[in-house]
Design an enzyme around this catalytic site. Structure first.
Site, PDB file in Angstrom:
ATOM      1  N   HIS A  14      -4.900 -15.317  11.112  1.00  0.00           N
ATOM      2  CA  HIS A  14      -2.801 -14.081  10.476  1.00  0.00           C
ATOM      3  C   HIS A  14      -3.606 -12.683  11.071  1.00  0.00           C
ATOM      4  O   HIS A  14      -3.492 -11.916  10.858  1.00  0.00           O
ATOM      5  CB  HIS A  14      -4.241 -13.892   8.977  1.00  0.00           C
ATOM      6  CG  HIS A  14      -3.470 -15.110   7.678  1.00  0.00           C
ATOM      7  ND1 HIS A  14      -2.328 -16.038   8.032  1.00  0.00           N
ATOM      8  CD2 HIS A  14      -4.681 -15.820   7.419  1.00  0.00           C
ATOM      9  CE1 HIS A  14      -1.961 -16.682   7.371  1.00  0.00           C
ATOM     10  NE2 HIS A  14      -3.272 -16.808   6.902  1.00  0.00           N
ATOM     11  N   PRO A  28       0.969  -1.303   0.080  1.00  0.00           N
ATOM     12  CA  PRO A  28       0.647  -0.191   0.282  1.00  0.00           C
ATOM     13  C   PRO A  28       0.883   1.415  -0.362  1.00  0.00           C
ATOM     14  O   PRO A  28       1.531   1.251   1.026  1.00  0.00           O
ATOM     15  CB  PRO A  28      -0.662   0.062   1.323  1.00  0.00           C
ATOM     16  CG  PRO A  28      -1.039  -1.550   1.623  1.00  0.00           C
ATOM     17  CD  PRO A  28       0.456  -1.845   1.494  1.00  0.00           C
ATOM     18  N   GLU A  29       0.265   2.412  -0.543  1.00  0.00           N
ATOM     19  CA  GLU A  29       0.933   3.661  -1.100  1.00  0.00           C
ATOM     20  C   GLU A  29       0.473   4.822   0.107  1.00  0.00           C
ATOM     21  O   GLU A  29      -0.699   4.236   0.566  1.00  0.00           O
ATOM     22  CB  GLU A  29       1.318   3.294  -2.318  1.00  0.00           C
ATOM     23  CG  GLU A  29       2.657   2.573  -3.341  1.00  0.00           C
ATOM     24  CD  GLU A  29       2.618   2.520  -4.420  1.00  0.00           C
ATOM     25  OE1 GLU A  29       2.956   4.026  -4.982  1.00  0.00           O
ATOM     26  OE2 GLU A  29       3.260   1.775  -5.276  1.00  0.00           O
ATOM     27  N   ARG A  35      13.065  -3.653  -8.924  1.00  0.00           N
ATOM     28  CA  ARG A  35      11.180  -3.267  -8.691  1.00  0.00           C
ATOM     29  C   ARG A  35      11.274  -3.492  -9.952  1.00  0.00           C
ATOM     30  O   ARG A  35      11.699  -2.656 -11.562  1.00  0.00           O
ATOM     31  CB  ARG A  35      11.139  -2.301  -8.110  1.00  0.00           C
ATOM     32  CG  ARG A  35      11.969  -1.382  -6.896  1.00  0.00           C
ATOM     33  CD  ARG A  35      10.875  -3.261  -5.617  1.00  0.00           C
ATOM     34  NE  ARG A  35       9.595  -2.937  -5.409  1.00  0.00           N
ATOM     35  CZ  ARG A  35       8.931  -2.198  -4.985  1.00  0.00           C
ATOM     36  NH1 ARG A  35      10.096  -1.105  -3.975  1.00  0.00           N
ATOM     37  NH2 ARG A  35       8.013  -1.779  -4.143  1.00  0.00           N
ATOM     38  N   LYS A  87       3.522   6.537   4.210  1.00  0.00           N
ATOM     39  CA  LYS A  87       2.995   5.500   4.443  1.00  0.00           C
ATOM     40  C   LYS A  87       2.358   4.710   5.555  1.00  0.00           C
ATOM     41  O   LYS A  87       2.047   3.843   6.079  1.00  0.00           O
ATOM     42  CB  LYS A  87       3.946   4.486   3.438  1.00  0.00           C
ATOM     43  CG  LYS A  87       4.380   4.515   1.794  1.00  0.00           C
ATOM     44  CD  LYS A  87       4.748   3.383   1.036  1.00  0.00           C
ATOM     45  CE  LYS A  87       5.499   4.156   0.708  1.00  0.00           C
ATOM     46  NZ  LYS A  87       6.719   2.884  -0.661  1.00  0.00           N
ATOM     47  N   ARG A  99       1.619 -11.980   5.751  1.00  0.00           N
ATOM     48  CA  ARG A  99       2.774 -12.169   6.388  1.00  0.00           C
ATOM     49  C   ARG A  99       3.754 -12.157   6.729  1.00  0.00           C
ATOM     50  O   ARG A  99       4.672 -12.492   7.533  1.00  0.00           O
ATOM     51  CB  ARG A  99       3.451 -11.439   4.197  1.00  0.00           C
ATOM     52  CG  ARG A  99       3.214 -12.156   3.237  1.00  0.00           C
ATOM     53  CD  ARG A  99       4.119 -11.411   1.582  1.00  0.00           C
ATOM     54  NE  ARG A  99       3.832 -12.029   0.902  1.00  0.00           N
ATOM     55  CZ  ARG A  99       4.131 -11.855  -0.272  1.00  0.00           C
ATOM     56  NH1 ARG A  99       5.618 -10.872  -0.331  1.00  0.00           N
ATOM     57  NH2 ARG A  99       3.162 -11.980  -1.374  1.00  0.00           N
TER      58      ARG A  99
END
Length: 313
Positions: free
Chosen positions: A98, A2-3, A268, A59, A117
């Protein structure tokens, strides 16, 4: 990951859920999520405190309580859900593995941080000093906060990485990630593999102004829903429908019709138009007749990269 637009969307959703709610208990089911506090410390400090507001810096999300703050970074796949245990979520379910941190409020609701993750991180800091401490004190300005283009230009001129890597550096400019850097570079007509120290003052100004355009539009559309990202409880963004470069490899450029190329910059995945974003070497490079000059000493690149950068060399 997410940005800025996605995190801003999350911030707005969170404010609609938890402002004014009082902490009754904190449950930490995966201890490494918190860098500097354990469950016992969090309960000792936060229980009885009320959520006053939620801020965002780049962020990072900042949950502001009466006396403390919790700084949160979603990293790759972190997300927040909200509900009542036994009704909206079940800690005995398969998905509960999670659910790593639960902020329980005195009205029976809980805010749950989920992360498949386990890359997301949080910190407990004092309210008085959190902007002077890491990680927030390491952040550069966001595009909408940059008023002095010369200062931003000076930062780029000192950087010998590619312009893409420089824009991903949160200490130079905050909030941009892979998606929005590709979009910004396209609007600025700059090749992602050119060196940051080759930009002109006008390039630097255009980068800031175009980043503002991209981010503002993305925020209005709720960010981009890419792969596993969702802003919370199924709320999805729409900006992915407006992307001009990211994920568009092998499709025609919207500006010139040339097929968009995907390459890798600093590891990237990077999409760009080899025509609109053709690499232009430094003005120091001199070409006489049909002879070419070894430009690597001027632009610090591998000549093998030039095929990916567009242009005739």
């Amino acid at each position: 990951m997410p940005e800025l637009p996605e995190v801003e969307t999350v911030r707005r959703v969170l404010e609609s859920w938890i402002i004014g709610k009082k902490i009754a208990r904190v449950r930490v089911r995966y201890a490494p999520i918190f860098d500097n506090a354990n469950e016992e410390k969090l309960n000792e400090v936060l229980v009885g405190q009320t959520v006053e507001k939620i801020e965002r810096y780049g962020k990072f999300l900042v949950f502001v309580f009466n006396k403390n703050v919790v700084v949160s970074h979603l990293r790759m796949e972190g997300k927040y859900h909200f509900g009542i245990e036994g009704k909206d979520f079940d800690l005995q379910s398969k998905e509960s593995k999670h659910m790593h941190v639960l902020f329980d409020y005195d009205d029976g609701y809980s805010l749950i941080f989920l992360d498949v993750r386990k890359f997301g991180r949080m910190q407990l800091l004092d309210k008085e000093n959190y902007l002077k401490e890491a990680p927030l004190n390491k952040l550069g300005l966001e595009p909408n906060s940059i008023e002095n283009f010369e200062s931003f230009y000076a930062l780029l001129k000192k950087n010998r990485q590619t312009i893409k890597q420089a824009l991903l550096d949160q200490s130079i400019i905050a909030g941009l990630g892979n998606i929005y850097v590709d979009e910004t570079l396209f609007l600025s007509r700059l090749n992602p593999k050119m060196k940051a120290n080759l930009v002109t003052l006008n390039d630097a100004k255009n980068l800031v102004l175009n980043a503002r355009v991209v981010l503002d539009k993305a925020i209005k559309l709720g960010g981009s829903t890419i792969k596993s990202y969702h802003s919370g409880n199924g709320v999805d963004g729409l900006f992915q429908n407006e992307l001009l470069m990211y994920g568009k490899e092998d499709t025609p450029c919207s500006e010139c019709g040339t097929n968009i190329v995907k390459t890798f910059v600093g590891g990237r995945g990077t999409c760009f138009c080899p025509n609109c974003q053709m690499f232009v070497p430094s003005k120091k490079v001199k070409v006489i007749g049909n002879n070419t000059v070894d430009i690597s000493k001027y632009v610090d690149i591998d000549l093998s990269d030039l095929d990916d950068m567009g242009g005739d060399f």
